[in-house]
Design an enzyme around this catalytic site. Structure first.
Site, PDB file in Angstrom:
ATOM      1  N   GLU A 167       0.860  -1.174   0.000  1.00 57.46           N
ATOM      2  CA  GLU A 167       0.000   0.000   0.000  1.00 57.46           C
ATOM      3  C   GLU A 167       0.897   1.226   0.000  1.00 57.46           C
ATOM      4  O   GLU A 167       1.926   1.251   0.680  1.00 57.46           O
ATOM      5  CB  GLU A 167      -0.916   0.035   1.220  1.00 57.46           C
TER       6      GLU A 167
ATOM      7  N   CYS B 153      -6.709   1.265   2.404  1.00 58.66           N
ATOM      8  CA  CYS B 153      -7.630   2.399   2.321  1.00 58.66           C
ATOM      9  C   CYS B 153      -7.377   3.268   1.098  1.00 58.66           C
ATOM     10  O   CYS B 153      -8.243   4.049   0.708  1.00 58.66           O
ATOM     11  CB  CYS B 153      -7.537   3.229   3.599  1.00 58.66           C
TER      12      CYS B 153
ATOM     13  N   ASN C 180     -12.272  -3.311   0.330  1.00 62.82           N
ATOM     14  CA  ASN C 180     -11.207  -3.383   1.323  1.00 62.82           C
ATOM     15  C   ASN C 180     -11.760  -3.006   2.694  1.00 62.82           C
ATOM     16  O   ASN C 180     -12.011  -1.844   2.962  1.00 62.82           O
ATOM     17  CB  ASN C 180     -10.068  -2.421   0.967  1.00 62.82           C
ATOM     18  N   GLU C 181     -11.976  -3.997   3.519  1.00 61.69           N
ATOM     19  CA  GLU C 181     -12.430  -3.869   4.915  1.00 61.69           C
ATOM     20  C   GLU C 181     -13.526  -2.818   5.137  1.00 61.69           C
ATOM     21  O   GLU C 181     -13.560  -2.138   6.155  1.00 61.69           O
ATOM     22  CB  GLU C 181     -11.245  -3.640   5.866  1.00 61.69           C
TER      23      GLU C 181
END
Length: 672
Positions: free
Chosen positions: A44, A259, A393-394
């Site tokens: 990331e 994120c 993503n989460e």
């Protein structure tokens, strides 16, 4: 009917998740088939991992696109300064009219009024700009650096001097220390790319790059670049950082986040769009980074896929699925119950196309598909052989999320049933968590092949919990532990993670993939603690956790044997490690390489004796023994690196005892 077809497709795909459908003849009895893709990496762009990090570009803000919307005090001139040696005169102006490309509209106009030599210090003169790179520009003597810039001349032709140098301070003013230079002749009245090769005469860690206009008049400047020729496999990535990842022997890479995928910091408008990160660098659209800086997209989807190919990793790209991160605009702390930003259902087909087009870009035939042709035009006519695609993503597993995820999931799997879709279980993936339960319910409803779980905890959790022992054994959906780490970087934290990975290997029929997070952090811009690899402009700093991950990456295989090691004091026939037992073992057979690995972890303060019996395996005469040991609170940092693996070759034995020191990990590698 759709659900039945989707479920059948999922069952077929699950069989390809690194799992063996049946045991080969050369695997001795007693082994359990497990995933051989257990250890991967998660990249990331956090803590300056890409620009100023893995991406080898040495010029910061070369396209002049930095903005106060990204960070207070930033602007087009960030990392640049005006220079006028010899008391030359001029002005610099930020402009956006008639840009090089609409995706990068900002450029700099240099207006030179006077060029003069002051005290004639070796003729150093001209009006221009100077870039300080990312905490200075680090160059090596004799190495070659490719310089490029887009220029547009106004009026009479001009000469531009390109200089790598070390500024000199004090009074009276002195010329900078010259490291390398080139002169470019500019006459075109339209944008044109100019290139030169700079070869420094000596090593320097704090060089600057200067562009000096040597004639009066106006000149437009954009997309300034300085790239070392010596990059990893010639593909534009910093060699030492890329090699550190190669040495982990990862089986896959998840990217670009995290994120970063869905505008975690600012809302859905800041969503990462893969289509704006491919093609020529000057056509890519930069983006505000979730973690508080700028992404140039010089490291884009083409480079990610190329790097996966270079390392023999499966690419695992993650795309948004129409729902923002619930942490947007302070949601994590200020508004824990706020609604997520969502795409109207009437607009969801755009996000379906985003996923389908990516698959076709990666795997399609350039002769028949426009996206595949773009891949070929970029220099990769062969397909990338994409196998996995992550959606989401989460995100909080809200009704809005479920509706949009199902919409995109069903359409993508119908169009490309060969692709394994990776779902998400939300943040905090512990039993009893509402998002985890809702995520698994959705996974089972759709027949999803694999679901992504995340958790960061103090080392006590990894020392004392064995989450996957309690998972139902008949689930068709596999687990991808996509983000995890103990919340510090001491040896005890790394050993706790190692102990937990032994547990993952024992449950390698349920857990198909894992990746530690975050991967990189720059010394001067760290957003998160811990990270696996810290770095500055000169070198990487490898943590204790890095070495544990490396040992597990090097010892992948297809079969787990749980009955070859017995620790002193353990009850015969009882599977170890148990909850609250801070030591453990794993024996892994790789039938492809014909290697056997015995891994032992002692995260306790007492020495442990292990009785090992490898009689069923046809061992060759030698064994490579690797030991990682130290004090519980030892830590690798910028000043000291006390923890590193020590290797030795010893005689192979089929039956023997081994003493494990407190706070140690041992790996034994045998050739069969």
């Amino acid at each position: 009917m759709m659900k039945k077809l989707t479920t059948c497709a999922a069952l077929l795909m699950a069989a390809t998740l690194g799992m063996n459908a049946q045991k080969p003849m050369n695997a001795p009895k007693g082994g359990k088939a497990i995933s051989d893709e257990l250890i991967g990496i998660f990249f990331e762009d956090i803590s300056s991992s890409a620009d100023g990090g893995l991406y080898a570009e040495l010029v910061q803000n070369g396209s002049f696109e930095y903005s106060p919307a990204e960070r207070d005090g930033w602007g087009a001139g960030t990392a640049w300064k005006q220079i006028r040696p010899g008391h030359s005169l001029g002005t610099m102006q930020v402009r956006m009219d008639n840009p090089l490309n609409a995706n990068n509209p900002t450029y700099m106009r240099l207006h030179t009024e006077r060029v003069k030599e002051y005290y004639d210090y070796k003729g150093w003169k001209g009006y221009g700009i100077e870039n300080s790179g990312f905490d200075g520009i680090s160059v090596k003597a004799g190495a070659k650096y490719d310089f490029s810039v887009f220029l547009r001349n106004i009026g009479t032709a001009k000469q531009v001097r390109i200089v790598l140098c070390v500024p000199q301070e004090g009074w009276p003013p002195q010329d900078p220390k010259l490291l390398a230079e080139a002169v470019i002749n500019v006459s075109d009245a339209s944008w044109k790319k100019y290139e030169a090769v700079l070869t420094p005469t000596e090593d320097c860690t704090n060089a600057v790059l200067q562009l000096l206009v040597l004639n009066v008049g106006d000149l437009d400047v954009d997309m300034v670049s300085l790239m070392p020729q010596d990059t990893y496999k010639g593909h534009g990535l910093r060699k030492d950082l890329a090699q550190a990842l190669a040495d982990l022997q990862p089986k896959f890479m998840r990217f670009p986040g995290g994120c970063v995928v869905h505008g975690g910091g600012d809302g859905f408008w800041d969503t990462y769009r893969w289509k704006t990160t491919i093609g020529p660098k000057e056509q890519r659209r930069g983006l505000k980074n979730t973690w508080g800086y700028h992404q140039s997209m010089g490291l884009g989807y083409f480079e990610y896929f190329q790097f996966c190919e270079d390392l023999g990793m499966q690419p695992v790209p993650i795309l948004p699925c129409g729902v923002s991160c619930q942490g947007a605009n302070g949601g994590w702390n200020m508004y824990p119950t706020q609604a997520q930003d969502v795409v109207p259902m009437s607009e969801m087909d755009e996000w379906v196309a985003e996923a389908i087009d990516l698959i076709e870009w990666a795997n399609g035939d350039p002769a028949t598909n426009k996206w595949a042709k773009m891949r070929a035009d970029a220099g990769h006519p062969k397909p990338f052989n994409l196998k996995y695609l992550g959606l989401g993503n989460e995100e909080k597993i809200s009704p809005e999320f479920c509706e949009r995820f199902k919409y995109i999931y069903e359409r993508v799997t119908k169009a490309h049933p060969e692709i394994i879709i990776v779902g998400t279980a939300g943040p905090g993936s512990h039993p009893g968590n509402a998002d985890l339960e809702a995520g698994w319910k959705l996974a089972e409803e759709l027949g999803m092949p694999i679901i992504d779980e995340h958790y960061y905890e103090p080392n006590d959790y990894f020392l004392n919990k064995r989450q996957y022992d309690s998972y139902p054994r008949d689930r068709k959906t596999k687990v991808y532990l996509g983000e995890y780490a103990a919340k510090d970087k001491k040896l005890i934290d790394a050993l706790a993670e190692g102990l937990y990975l032994l547990h993952v290997e024992r449950n390698g029929d349920i857990v198909a993939m894992t990746s530690y997070a975050p991967l990189f952090a720059k010394k001067t811009n760290t957003n998160w603690n811990p990270d696996m690899i810290y770095f500055d402009n000169e070198r990487p700093y490898l943590t204790c956790s890095y070495y544990v991950q490396q040992l597990f990456g090097q010892s992948s295989g297809q079969y787990y044997y749980g009955d070859c090691v017995k620790f002193e004091g353990d009850e015969a026939g009882v599977q170890q490690p148990l909850e609250n037992v801070h030591y453990g073992q794993s024996v892994i057979l790789n039938v492809k390489t014909r290697k056997l690995f015995v891994k032992l972890v002692n995260a306790s303060d007492k020495e442990k004796e292990a009785d090992i019996n490898l009689s069923r395996f046809p061992l060759k005469k030698n064994c490579v023994k690797t030991v990682l040991e130290g004090n519980a609170n030892d830590e690798n940092n910028y000043d000291a690196q006390p923890i590193a693996p020590k290797k030795e070759t010893i005689k192979a034995q089929k039956k023997f005892d081994i003493d494990l020191k407190p706070y140690s990990m041992v790996m034994l590698e045998y050739q069969l």
